[in-house]
Every structure is written in C-alpha cells, then in structure tokens.
Design an enzyme around this catalytic site. Structure first.
Site, PDB file in Angstrom:
ATOM      1  N   SER A 227      96.121  -6.170  93.583  1.00 14.01           N
ATOM      2  CA  SER A 227      94.833  -6.143  92.881  1.00 14.01           C
ATOM      3  C   SER A 227      94.003  -7.323  93.346  1.00 14.01           C
ATOM      4  O   SER A 227      94.554  -8.399  93.638  1.00 14.01           O
ATOM      5  CB  SER A 227      95.060  -6.245  91.375  1.00 14.01           C
ATOM      6  OG  SER A 227      93.839  -6.536  90.724  1.00 14.01           O
TER       7      SER A 227
ATOM      8  N   TYR B  82      99.063  -9.301  83.650  1.00  8.96           N
ATOM      9  CA  TYR B  82      99.041  -8.252  84.677  1.00  8.96           C
ATOM     10  C   TYR B  82      98.966  -8.881  86.079  1.00  8.96           C
ATOM     11  O   TYR B  82      99.714  -8.494  86.988  1.00  8.96           O
ATOM     12  CB  TYR B  82      97.843  -7.349  84.403  1.00  8.96           C
ATOM     13  CG  TYR B  82      97.420  -6.422  85.508  1.00  8.96           C
ATOM     14  CD1 TYR B  82      98.148  -5.269  85.798  1.00  8.96           C
ATOM     15  CD2 TYR B  82      96.270  -6.688  86.263  1.00  8.96           C
ATOM     16  CE1 TYR B  82      97.725  -4.403  86.800  1.00  8.96           C
ATOM     17  CE2 TYR B  82      95.850  -5.828  87.256  1.00  8.96           C
ATOM     18  CZ  TYR B  82      96.578  -4.689  87.529  1.00  8.96           C
ATOM     19  OH  TYR B  82      96.165  -3.834  88.521  1.00  8.96           O
TER      20      TYR B  82
HETATM   21  P1  NDP Z   1      96.401   5.118  86.757  1.00  3.37           P
HETATM   22  O1  NDP Z   1      96.525   4.397  85.451  1.00  3.37           O
HETATM   23  O2  NDP Z   1      95.283   6.065  86.951  1.00  3.37           O
HETATM   24  O3  NDP Z   1      97.759   5.886  87.065  1.00  3.37           O
HETATM   25  C1  NDP Z   1      98.966   5.231  86.876  1.00  3.37           C
HETATM   26  C2  NDP Z   1     100.066   6.043  87.507  1.00  3.37           C
HETATM   27  O4  NDP Z   1     101.275   5.313  87.374  1.00  3.37           O
HETATM   28  C3  NDP Z   1     100.279   7.385  86.851  1.00  3.37           C
HETATM   29  O5  NDP Z   1     100.722   8.288  87.823  1.00  3.37           O
HETATM   30  C4  NDP Z   1     101.385   7.115  85.834  1.00  3.37           C
HETATM   31  O6  NDP Z   1     102.185   8.263  85.552  1.00  3.37           O
HETATM   32  C5  NDP Z   1     102.207   6.085  86.618  1.00  3.37           C
HETATM   33  N1  NDP Z   1     102.913   5.178  85.740  1.00  3.37           N
HETATM   34  C6  NDP Z   1     102.395   4.303  84.855  1.00  3.37           C
HETATM   35  N2  NDP Z   1     103.376   3.656  84.204  1.00  3.37           N
HETATM   36  C7  NDP Z   1     104.547   4.138  84.699  1.00  3.37           C
HETATM   37  C8  NDP Z   1     105.916   3.879  84.417  1.00  3.37           C
HETATM   38  N3  NDP Z   1     106.312   3.011  83.495  1.00  3.37           N
HETATM   39  N4  NDP Z   1     106.839   4.569  85.118  1.00  3.37           N
HETATM   40  C9  NDP Z   1     106.476   5.474  86.062  1.00  3.37           C
HETATM   41  N5  NDP Z   1     105.190   5.762  86.357  1.00  3.37           N
HETATM   42  C10 NDP Z   1     104.244   5.098  85.680  1.00  3.37           C
HETATM   43  O7  NDP Z   1      96.433   3.969  87.894  1.00  3.37           O
HETATM   44  P2  NDP Z   1      95.286   3.517  88.920  1.00  3.37           P
HETATM   45  O8  NDP Z   1      95.040   4.605  89.888  1.00  3.37           O
HETATM   46  O9  NDP Z   1      94.164   2.909  88.165  1.00  3.37           O
HETATM   47  O10 NDP Z   1      96.025   2.290  89.633  1.00  3.37           O
HETATM   48  C11 NDP Z   1      96.916   2.504  90.703  1.00  3.37           C
HETATM   49  C12 NDP Z   1      97.344   1.152  91.241  1.00  3.37           C
HETATM   50  O11 NDP Z   1      96.190   0.410  91.642  1.00  3.37           O
HETATM   51  C13 NDP Z   1      98.072   0.282  90.221  1.00  3.37           C
HETATM   52  O12 NDP Z   1      99.070  -0.451  90.885  1.00  3.37           O
HETATM   53  C14 NDP Z   1      96.987  -0.648  89.717  1.00  3.37           C
HETATM   54  O13 NDP Z   1      97.525  -1.864  89.240  1.00  3.37           O
HETATM   55  C15 NDP Z   1      96.166  -0.846  90.987  1.00  3.37           C
HETATM   56  N6  NDP Z   1      94.797  -1.247  90.750  1.00  3.37           N
HETATM   57  C16 NDP Z   1      93.922  -0.381  90.146  1.00  3.37           C
HETATM   58  C17 NDP Z   1      92.619  -0.759  89.936  1.00  3.37           C
HETATM   59  C18 NDP Z   1      91.612   0.158  89.301  1.00  3.37           C
HETATM   60  O14 NDP Z   1      90.479  -0.294  89.028  1.00  3.37           O
HETATM   61  N7  NDP Z   1      91.933   1.429  89.062  1.00  3.37           N
HETATM   62  C19 NDP Z   1      92.145  -2.105  90.331  1.00  3.37           C
HETATM   63  C20 NDP Z   1      93.139  -2.910  90.986  1.00  3.37           C
HETATM   64  C21 NDP Z   1      94.414  -2.481  91.178  1.00  3.37           C
HETATM   65  P3  NDP Z   1     101.835   9.272  84.307  1.00  3.37           P
HETATM   66  O15 NDP Z   1     100.608  10.052  84.719  1.00  3.37           O
HETATM   67  O16 NDP Z   1     103.000  10.169  84.169  1.00  3.37           O
HETATM   68  O17 NDP Z   1     101.596   8.394  83.134  1.00  3.37           O
END
Ligand code: NDP
Length: 255
Positions: free
Chosen positions: A149, A162
């Site tokens: 991030s 985080y």
């Molecule tokens: P989302 O919140 O849209 O999606 C999260 C995904 O991770 C889903 O597929 C969810 O599965 C899965 N997930 C969450 N918790 C668990 C768990 N405990 N075990 C297994 N699977 C899990 O994520 P984003 O697309 O927003 O983010 C993706 C990555 O990018 C992350 O690493 C985030 O930290 C990083 N990021 C995102 C930013 C943003 O603005 N979006 C900014 C900076 C970094 P399910 O659907 O089944 O819940």
C-alpha cells in the site's frame, strides 16, 4: 495476449476488487487462475464466470486466512484444482492480495492487541506462509507479487495498524527476492493508492471527488490500473525486476 500461456496462478482474495481484476488479466494472458476467497462464494463464482466468458480458465478455492489450518486448507483445494486441470500441481505465480483493510481506520490510541493480531495474521503471517508452502510447487522462473500500500510511504495515523502489516509484506519481498534469485524466482511489492474496489464508498460522488485529489492524476484508481502492473510483473518481460517496491498509486506519493 498470451504471455502466460501454460502458466498457473494463485490470486488470494480474487472474489472482488483488485484481486478480481488481477485474476481476469492473468487469465487473459493465458494463465490458469485459482480464484481464492474467504466467504463470498457468489463473488468468487462471478470472477470465474467473467474469466470463462472471455475464453480463459479458472477455478475457485475457498480458505479463510488468519485462522489455524488456513494455508493447509488453501493448498488442499488449490492442488486438487490444479491436478484436475493440468495433471500436476505446479504453481508458477502467487499474488498475495487478500487483506483486512479496515477502511475507516482506528485512532492509534484505540488499537487493541486483538486488532493487531488479526491484521498481522491475515496481512503478513498468511502471505509469508503461503509463499513458504508455494515454493514446494513453484518451478524455477516463478513469480511472487505481494500487494502492499502507498500507506507505507505516507503518514495516516488512523491506518497505523494496517500499514504496519504492509511494511511487513514489503520486507518479505526484499529478503525473499535475494533468497530465491538463484532459482530465477522474482519477488516484488506493488503498492496501490486509493483504488475503486467496488465498495459502497465509491458510489458516493462527493467522496470519490475528495479521494481523487490524493492522486497526481486527480482520479481514484481503477482495479485494472493496479492489475495491469501485477500482470506485467508476472510475465517474462519482468524477469530482471526483483525485490522492488513498485508505486502503483497514480502519483499519490509525489506529494
Ligand atoms: P477488497 O476488500 O475489495 O477484497 C478483499 C479480498 O480479500 C476479497 O476477495 C476477500 O474475500 C479476501 N479476504 C479478505 N479477508 C480475507 C481472509 N481473512 N481470508 C481470505 N480472504 C480474505 O480488497 P481491495 O481490492 O480493496 O484490496 C486488495 C489489496 O490491495 C489488499 O491487499 C489491500 O490492502 C490493497 N490495497 C487496496 C487499496 C484500495 O484502495 N482498494 C489501497 C492500497 C492497498 P471475500 O470476498 O470472500 O470476503
């Protein structure tokens, strides 16, 4: 669009958001993609359907990360899915994308030990153990891409817990890049800025307008903006990049 033909990929958390866009793009390049998710079966099936509609290959794998037995459960489903489709369990590409994101943040004074444990279990411990386990399946020339991030380079106090875990995942990339270079395996971190993941806040125009201001391009990122960077790192064209922090934040860190 066949830079990954014959390759296999695992994208954790690819039922939605950046993970889904990454799974779709890797499949577009010819990879067979394991669409991992925690709870949302319908969303994971939708990612698989999107890929198949374009003529690609994918299968869902459910495993909640951050709980005992998580990596074992993940690889049980993953290896079964790979074996059914390819006849073996080789895994060329791992994208550690799933994370607990904590959109609203927590005041530093209020962060609890339990919250810290949860963030670390899902965002740092699980990715490390996934890589460790995946190395048994990964041929020489493999790829590991860890989603970090922009918050590791800019201070937002409410995101300290985080962001600590994202600092940890960058350390995994740094040290394992050196360790795995003799096998031709690259390990890199990709750092998104504010990226539309389909969450409800991205339906509020005023909120989107405000978030857009942090990027030099004055828009929020699309999941595809980040997914394209990840996909490039997965290809042979990126063979000379390892141990890198790739800023995929649309210039957020330019100040
Ligand atoms: P989302 O919140 O849209 O999606 C999260 C995904 O991770 C889903 O597929 C969810 O599965 C899965 N997930 C969450 N918790 C668990 C768990 N405990 N075990 C297994 N699977 C899990 O994520 P984003 O697309 O927003 O983010 C993706 C990555 O990018 C992350 O690493 C985030 O930290 C990083 N990021 C995102 C930013 C943003 O603005 N979006 C900014 C900076 C970094 P399910 O659907 O089944 O819940």
């Amino acid at each position: 669009m066949d830079r990954l033909t014959g390759k296999t990929a695992l994208v954790t958390g690819s039922s939605r958001g950046i993970g889904r866009a990454t799974a779709v793009r890797l499949a577009r390049e010819g990879a067979l993609v394991a669409v991992h998710y925690a709870t949302n079966d319908d969303a994971a099936r939708e990612t698989v359907a999107l890929i198949e509609k374009e003529g690609g290959r994918a299968f869902p794998v459910r495993a909640e990360l951050g709980v005992p037995g998580d990596v074992h459960e993940l690889f049980f489903g993953l290896e079964q899915g790979l074996k059914e489709r390819t006849g073996d369990t080789a895994l060329d590409i791992v994208v550690n994308n799933a994370a607990v994101t904590g959109a609203d943040g927590i005041s530093p004074e209020d962060v609890t030990p339990e919250q810290l444990d949860r963030y670390f279990a899902v965002n740092a411990r699980a990715p490390y153990l996934i890589i460790q386990r995946a190395l048994r399946n990964m041929p020489d020339g493999g790829r590991v891409i860890n989603i970090s991030s922009a918050l590791t380079r800019t201070a937002v106090p409410e995101q300290v817990a985080y962001s600590m875990t994202k600092g940890a995942i960058e350390q995994i990339s740094l040290h394992l890049a050196k360790h795995l270079a003799p096998r031709g395996i690259t390990v890199n971190s990709v750092a998104p800025g504010i990226t539309d993941n389909g969450g409800p806040v991205f339906d509020i125009p005023e909120a989107v307008e405000q978030m857009a201001q942090v990027s030099a391009f004055k828009r929020v990122g699309d999941a595809g903006d980040v997914a394209d960077v990840v996909t490039f790192l997965a290809t042979d064209e990126a063979r000379w990049i390892t141990g890198s922090f790739i800023d995929a934040s649309g210039g957020t860190l330019l100040g």
